[in-house]
Write an enzyme that holds these catalytic residues in place. Structure first.
Site, PDB file in Angstrom:
ATOM      1  N   TYR A 174       0.776  -1.237   0.000  1.00 41.07           N
ATOM      2  CA  TYR A 174       0.000   0.000   0.000  1.00 41.07           C
ATOM      3  C   TYR A 174       0.809   1.290   0.000  1.00 41.07           C
ATOM      4  O   TYR A 174       0.242   2.367  -0.180  1.00 41.07           O
ATOM      5  CB  TYR A 174      -0.967  -0.009   1.193  1.00 41.07           C
ATOM      6  CG  TYR A 174      -2.022  -1.084   1.048  1.00 41.07           C
ATOM      7  CD1 TYR A 174      -3.122  -0.874   0.225  1.00 41.07           C
ATOM      8  CD2 TYR A 174      -1.897  -2.306   1.695  1.00 41.07           C
ATOM      9  CE1 TYR A 174      -4.081  -1.861   0.052  1.00 41.07           C
ATOM     10  CE2 TYR A 174      -2.849  -3.293   1.535  1.00 41.07           C
ATOM     11  CZ  TYR A 174      -3.935  -3.070   0.714  1.00 41.07           C
ATOM     12  OH  TYR A 174      -4.875  -4.058   0.543  1.00 41.07           O
ATOM     13  N   PHE A 192     -10.416  -5.063  10.554  1.00 47.69           N
ATOM     14  CA  PHE A 192     -11.747  -4.734  10.028  1.00 47.69           C
ATOM     15  C   PHE A 192     -11.788  -5.065   8.550  1.00 47.69           C
ATOM     16  O   PHE A 192     -10.781  -5.367   7.938  1.00 47.69           O
ATOM     17  CB  PHE A 192     -12.077  -3.253  10.265  1.00 47.69           C
ATOM     18  CG  PHE A 192     -10.962  -2.308   9.950  1.00 47.69           C
ATOM     19  CD1 PHE A 192     -10.767  -1.849   8.663  1.00 47.69           C
ATOM     20  CD2 PHE A 192     -10.095  -1.877  10.954  1.00 47.69           C
ATOM     21  CE1 PHE A 192      -9.745  -0.965   8.376  1.00 47.69           C
ATOM     22  CE2 PHE A 192      -9.053  -0.992  10.677  1.00 47.69           C
ATOM     23  CZ  PHE A 192      -8.877  -0.541   9.377  1.00 47.69           C
TER      24      PHE A 192
END
Length: 409
Positions: free
Chosen positions: A123, A409
């Site tokens: 990322y 999450f």
């Protein structure tokens, strides 16, 4: 073959999620967990990549409120459910999804994106910086003593079924959220995910167990854990697998650790995710026998630099010009004047000369106060233009409490 990106339709969820499961090893999740994730997923926030009728990529996000330095809750996108099929690598699918997602977040007015990464190399090229660390440990409780603070604590412990104690646990969790950057205010449904107890969650351990710490009838802490019994020729060598532990004060906190330390037939406590400044580190007799390791935790991406920097406060007064490099989101490129202190901040475009030059990745890394701008500069990732600006900025961006994201999450 042409890969098409589009917003997920509810009727496509099973196909889309099967592609996601395949990308993460091909093991189908337990039906209870799967259905809860379906319930938590907002299809309008999910991007699906299709090769004909086959799902070959996914990228979703959850709308969260997250604590930033200063204690405020700020709306952020919790990026999740990101995958590309192994058959469709190196065709620009991930880049296209990240491009679409960040454009959407900007349009929705969400100035910050956060994620926890399955692979750390992915990322950074999209502007995400490592913003926190998490602590992993395996404590040898047969050889390490736990030293409690002195004095009577008035704490009693009560074992309850996790579902029966959920409301009390969530009330404690909610009280801790404003105290630490990176903490996520849980929305309905996410509480149930924390006590999921399928066979894959147990992984050979006991059912999830819950113990409440109480004082004068009020819940002041809790722990969730599993017991993994192990025996060898010398006898019991069980391990406590710690999931959660929160105490509203030192007495409640230490009482829960003392309880875990003393569980019969066990000789270790393991945890995969605790804050790096967890107080138990100061209460053990031999930290070397606790096998303490760190792992990168939260990644932060500033979608709108000006708004994001203005939503947090600063530990010391700051007035400087940041020259930001952001090729992936060019609307952030250029110079921003940040002025603020512990009461609030303003960040606006400016034509003034830069004091510091850095990329949006490093700015995201420093955003939660756990990564030092001075450390990033020492690595050659932040350039000081005006002498003294780096020390000023590094002090201002810092946090007295280490940022920490308590769950994925």
């Amino acid at each position: 073959m042409t890969v098409e990106l589009r917003v997920l339709q509810p009727s496509e969820w099973d196909n889309w999620y099967e592609g996601l499961e395949q990308a993460f090893g091909g093991v189908r999740q337990a039906s209870e967990r799967r259905e809860l994730i379906r319930e938590l997923t907002d299809p309008t926030r999910a991007i699906a990549a299709w090769d004909g009728a086959v799902s070959v990529g996914s990228a979703g996000s959850f709308g969260f409120d997250v604590t930033v330095p200063g204690g405020s809750l700020v709306r952020m996108a919790g990026v999740s459910e990101v995958s590309v099929a192994a058959t469709h690598r190196r065709r620009g699918v991930l880049t296209s999804m990240m491009r679409r997602q960040l454009d959407d977040l900007r349009e929705w007015g969400e100035p910050i994106a956060i994620l926890t990464a399955s692979e750390p190399a992915i990322y950074g090229r999209f502007g995400y910086g490592v913003a926190s660390w998490q602590l992993m440990c395996e404590i040898d409780t047969s050889r390490v003593r736990f030293a409690e603070p002195e004095g009577p604590d008035g704490i009693t412990l009560r074992r309850v079924r996790p579902a029966d104690g959920l409301a009390a646990c969530e009330a404690i969790y909610a009280r801790t959220v404003p105290e630490r950057p990176g903490m996520i205010a849980r929305v309905p449904g996410w509480d149930r995910l924390q006590i999921m107890d399928s066979a894959e969650d147990k992984a050979g351990g006991s059912d999830l167990q819950c113990v409440l710490a109480e004082r004068d009838g009020e819940t002041v802490g809790y722990t969730l854990f599993r017991n993994r019994p192990v025996w060898d020729n010398a006898g019991p060598k069980g391990s406590i697998q710690l999931t959660d532990l929160y105490g509203l004060d030192p007495a409640a906190y230490s009482a829960l650790w003392r309880f875990l330390w003393g569980i019969d037939l066990t000789s270790s406590i393991t945890s995969q995710n605790r804050p790096v400044d967890d107080p138990w580190l100061h209460l053990v007799s031999d930290v070397r026998r606790c096998d303490v390791r760190t792992w990168e935790g939260l990644y932060v991406r500033l979608v709108d630099v000006g708004t994001a920097l203005a939503t947090r406060t600063y530990r010391t007064g700051v007035d400087l010009v940041l020259e930001v490099e952001d090729a992936f989101c060019p609307w952030n490129e250029g110079r921003w004047r940040l002025s603020g202190d512990s009461k609030g901040a303003v960040c606006e475009r400016t034509a003034d000369a830069a004091d510091l030059v850095l990329s949006v990745r490093e700015l995201g890394g420093a955003y939660m106060g756990g990564i030092s701008l001075s450390s990033l500069a020492a690595a050659g990732l932040v350039r000081e233009v005006r002498p003294g600006a780096l020390a000023q900025a590094s002090a201002a961006f810092g946090s007295d409490v280490a940022p920490w994201v308590p769950h994925n999450f």
